[in-house]
Design an enzyme around this catalytic site. Structure first.
Site, PDB file in Angstrom:
ATOM      1  N   PRO A 124       0.803  -1.154   0.108  1.00 57.08           N
ATOM      2  CA  PRO A 124      -0.118   0.042  -0.067  1.00 57.08           C
ATOM      3  C   PRO A 124       0.834   1.161   0.005  1.00 57.08           C
ATOM      4  O   PRO A 124       1.954   1.077   0.645  1.00 57.08           O
ATOM      5  CB  PRO A 124      -0.809   0.062   1.296  1.00 57.08           C
ATOM      6  CG  PRO A 124      -0.704  -1.395   1.613  1.00 57.08           C
ATOM      7  CD  PRO A 124       0.614  -2.061   1.269  1.00 57.08           C
ATOM      8  N   LYS A 125       0.404   2.134  -0.684  1.00 53.98           N
ATOM      9  CA  LYS A 125       1.103   3.573  -0.604  1.00 53.98           C
ATOM     10  C   LYS A 125       0.512   4.411   0.409  1.00 53.98           C
ATOM     11  O   LYS A 125      -0.398   5.000   0.522  1.00 53.98           O
ATOM     12  CB  LYS A 125       0.898   4.180  -1.850  1.00 53.98           C
ATOM     13  CG  LYS A 125       2.052   5.536  -1.943  1.00 53.98           C
ATOM     14  CD  LYS A 125       1.729   6.404  -3.425  1.00 53.98           C
ATOM     15  CE  LYS A 125       2.542   7.315  -3.369  1.00 53.98           C
ATOM     16  NZ  LYS A 125       2.231   8.604  -2.524  1.00 53.98           N
ATOM     17  N   VAL A 126       1.156   4.071   1.510  1.00 56.45           N
ATOM     18  CA  VAL A 126       0.869   4.631   3.007  1.00 56.45           C
ATOM     19  C   VAL A 126       0.870   6.376   2.777  1.00 56.45           C
ATOM     20  O   VAL A 126       2.082   6.795   2.684  1.00 56.45           O
ATOM     21  CB  VAL A 126       1.556   4.036   4.008  1.00 56.45           C
ATOM     22  CG1 VAL A 126       1.039   4.658   5.617  1.00 56.45           C
ATOM     23  CG2 VAL A 126       1.532   2.616   4.257  1.00 56.45           C
ATOM     24  N   GLY A 279      -2.912   4.833  -2.700  1.00 57.02           N
ATOM     25  CA  GLY A 279      -2.687   4.176  -4.030  1.00 57.02           C
ATOM     26  C   GLY A 279      -1.823   2.580  -3.702  1.00 57.02           C
ATOM     27  O   GLY A 279      -1.769   2.344  -2.424  1.00 57.02           O
TER      28      GLY A 279
END
Length: 562
Positions: A124-126, A279
């Site tokens: 996950p794009k944290v 994202g």
């Protein structure tokens, strides 16, 4: 609103995007508008980097910068596009530079990027603040902000208060440099429903200001890079988990196809996660030595962001729609934008009062999102042009629930709205006759009043330009069917201001019975209070309504014939 994010967007900007929709401005005005928007973005950069304040979301900031660079391309082709005002006070050198991550715009770009690459992993794009952690001899010795990618601010003094950061590590990590995201811990955060909630701004603000330790304990750490760590990605995840960075292992998945990446992206977008995301990031396990890392140079990882909940929209024009009761709605014409699966070209602001409160003029940049049932709505104005050239709305004093039953120049929109209503399924149910059909008929036949269409013969309809004999017969048949509708349906066609519950309870079957009702008699019906009763008495006794009722009587409509 991090600088690398914007930098990579600039580097990936295509000529087609830059040329999209040049405004119809003089060179002088273009220079003025570009300068003003540059100033606004610069101030937001300063507020973010110095104070940790985020005036707008990353997605909207990026879209505004896209808009600015598009204008610069339109009016100053060949010049260098506007850069982000990096105003960090960071002075401490990163042991390994932060590269940032290239943003891929769509699935086709993802498919192209993964082509010929192997050993891919997705995470996950944290959404938080990028940091560097430096360990020496098993102890944390430095916590740095990303800054400009080469130098960052030294936040080490706050590390002790962030329980999610291990202060001691062992084994291969004893002397290591790690890069990751400092984020605001959440419980069951569903990105699609809840959006970004300014998570990055909350973390940045806390790290840049003196706040209580309790706030720092709300933060977590997601490690997404271990420069010069093990080349085996799975081994890297295991070692990170062993020393306390378990989130990286828990949220890393091997992928090999576009379908697997897209599936993860959709699942994480709709699932409850322990952090805010924007994202998905795809990593290639094989990466160069850390000494070669430079801002903007990463070729071994890329991001595919989620579709933004809001989209920036350019207001191209403003028009006014008048409903059948005389209410005026303000409609904005937009440069087309994509929201979910909808192409949005127009959005209803609502009343003239709300439009004036929002202060929207052509050329302004607004945010638009989808409300319930997928209806576009205006959220806010994020930037206003200097020239406030706004049209004047119709005079509301001339438009009331009792106006425009008869055609007049000032009545065009309300009159057509009344026609559209009477043909709807809620009134006379005249199938196949839309608003555009009414416009065509009215333009050709010059209707005198709301029910003038009853005078049209099939021959009259066939003589209208654009209507074939077959279509004329079809429309005339629908008009004939409307004549057979019951009395209550004709009351609805009039627009009688009576609630449906009251209409269902009313036993009146003739117009004379309505004329005989006083306010008390109307109030005896469910849902009719004092104010509505007054409106009903005024409605049925209006001279225009009297003439129309007499006309329907001459046409032999049930309930009106004497």
């Amino acid at each position: 609103m991090t600088w690398l994010k914007a930098l990579f967007w600039i580097l990936s900007l295509t000529v087609g995007e830059a040329r999209a929709s040049c405004p119809d401005w003089s060179q002088t005005r273009a220079n003025q508008e570009i300068k003003r928007l540059e100033g606004q973005l610069k101030q937001w950069d300063i507020d973010y980097y110095r104070e940790g304040n985020s005036a707008t979301s990353d997605a909207i900031y990026d879209q505004l910068r896209t808009r600015l660079n598009g204008w610069q391309h339109c009016f100053h082709p060949g010049e260098t596009v506007s850069a982000v005002a990096v105003t960090t006070h960071g002075k401490t050198q990163h042991p390994v530079a932060h590269t940032g991550v290239k943003k891929l715009p769509d699935s086709a770009a993802v498919a192209e990027w993964i082509k010929y690459k192997t050993d891919l992993w997705a995470q996950p794009k944290v959404d938080g603040v990028a940091i560097t952690l430096v360990y020496q001899h098993g102890r944390l010795v430095r916590l740095l902000s990303r800054g400009d990618g080469l130098k960052g601010e030294d936040w080490t003094v706050k590390a002790d208060k962030i329980s999610a950061i291990p202060k001691k590590v062992s084994g291969p990590l004893a002397n290591s440099t790690l890069q990751g995201e400092l984020f605001w811990k959440r419980e069951a955060h569903i990105q699609k429903k809840m959006g970004g909630i300014n998570a990055r701004g909350k973390v940045a603000g806390a790290m840049m200001r003196n706040i209580d330790a309790d706030s720092l304990r709300e933060f977590g750490v997601f490690i997404w890079a271990w420069p010069d760590g093990p080349s085996d990605f799975k081994q890297k995840l295991e070692l990170l988990a062993d020393v306390g960075f378990g989130l990286t292992k828990a949220w890393s998945r091997p992928v090999s196809t576009l379908e697997s990446i897209s599936g993860l992206r959709n699942r994480w977008f709709n699932s409850a996660l322990p952090f805010v995301t924007d994202g998905i990031v795809i990593h290639q396990a094989r990466e160069p030595s850390g000494k070669f890392w430079q801002p903007g140079q990463a070729t071994w990882l890329a991001a595919w962001k989620y579709p933004p909940v809001q989209q920036l929209a350019d207001v191209k024009g403003i028009s006014f729609a008048v409903g059948r009761t005389g209410k005026i709605a303000v409609v904005l014409g937009l440069e087309p934008i994509q929201l979910d699966d909808k192409l949005v070209k127009r959005v209803n602001v609502g009343s003239v009062k709300r439009w004036r409160e929002l202060d929207i003029a052509p050329g302004d940049q607004i945010t638009v999102s989808l409300a319930g049932q997928g209806i576009p709505r205006v959220d806010e104005v994020v930037w206003r042009v200097s020239l406030r050239n706004k049209p004047e709305p119709p005079d509301p004093l001339n438009l009331t629930p009792l106006s425009c039953f008869y055609s007049a120049a000032e009545c065009r929109e309300q009159f057509l709205s009344r026609l559209a209503w009477l043909s709807s399924s809620e009134a006379l149910n005249i199938k196949g006759v839309s608003s555009s059909t009414w416009q065509q008929l009215h333009l050709s036949s010059r209707f005198e009043h709301l029910f003038s269409w009853l005078d049209l013969s099939v021959e009259d309809l066939a003589r209208i330009s654009g209507i074939s004999p077959a279509r004329a017969a079809q429309v005339w048949h629908q008009f004939s069917m409307a004549r057979q509708q019951p009395f209550r349906r004709w009351l609805l066609a009039f627009g009688l201001p009576l609630p449906k519950s009251a209409l269902n309870m009313m036993t009146d079957s003739h117009w004379h019975q309505l004329l005989a009702r006083n306010e008390s008699a109307w109030q005896a019906l469910p849902g009719v209070g004092v104010a509505r009763a007054k409106r009903l008495v005024a409605f049925v006794n209006s001279p225009q309504i009297h003439m129309l009722a007499a006309y329907l009587a001459r046409q032999g409509i049930d309930g009106f014939v004497n």
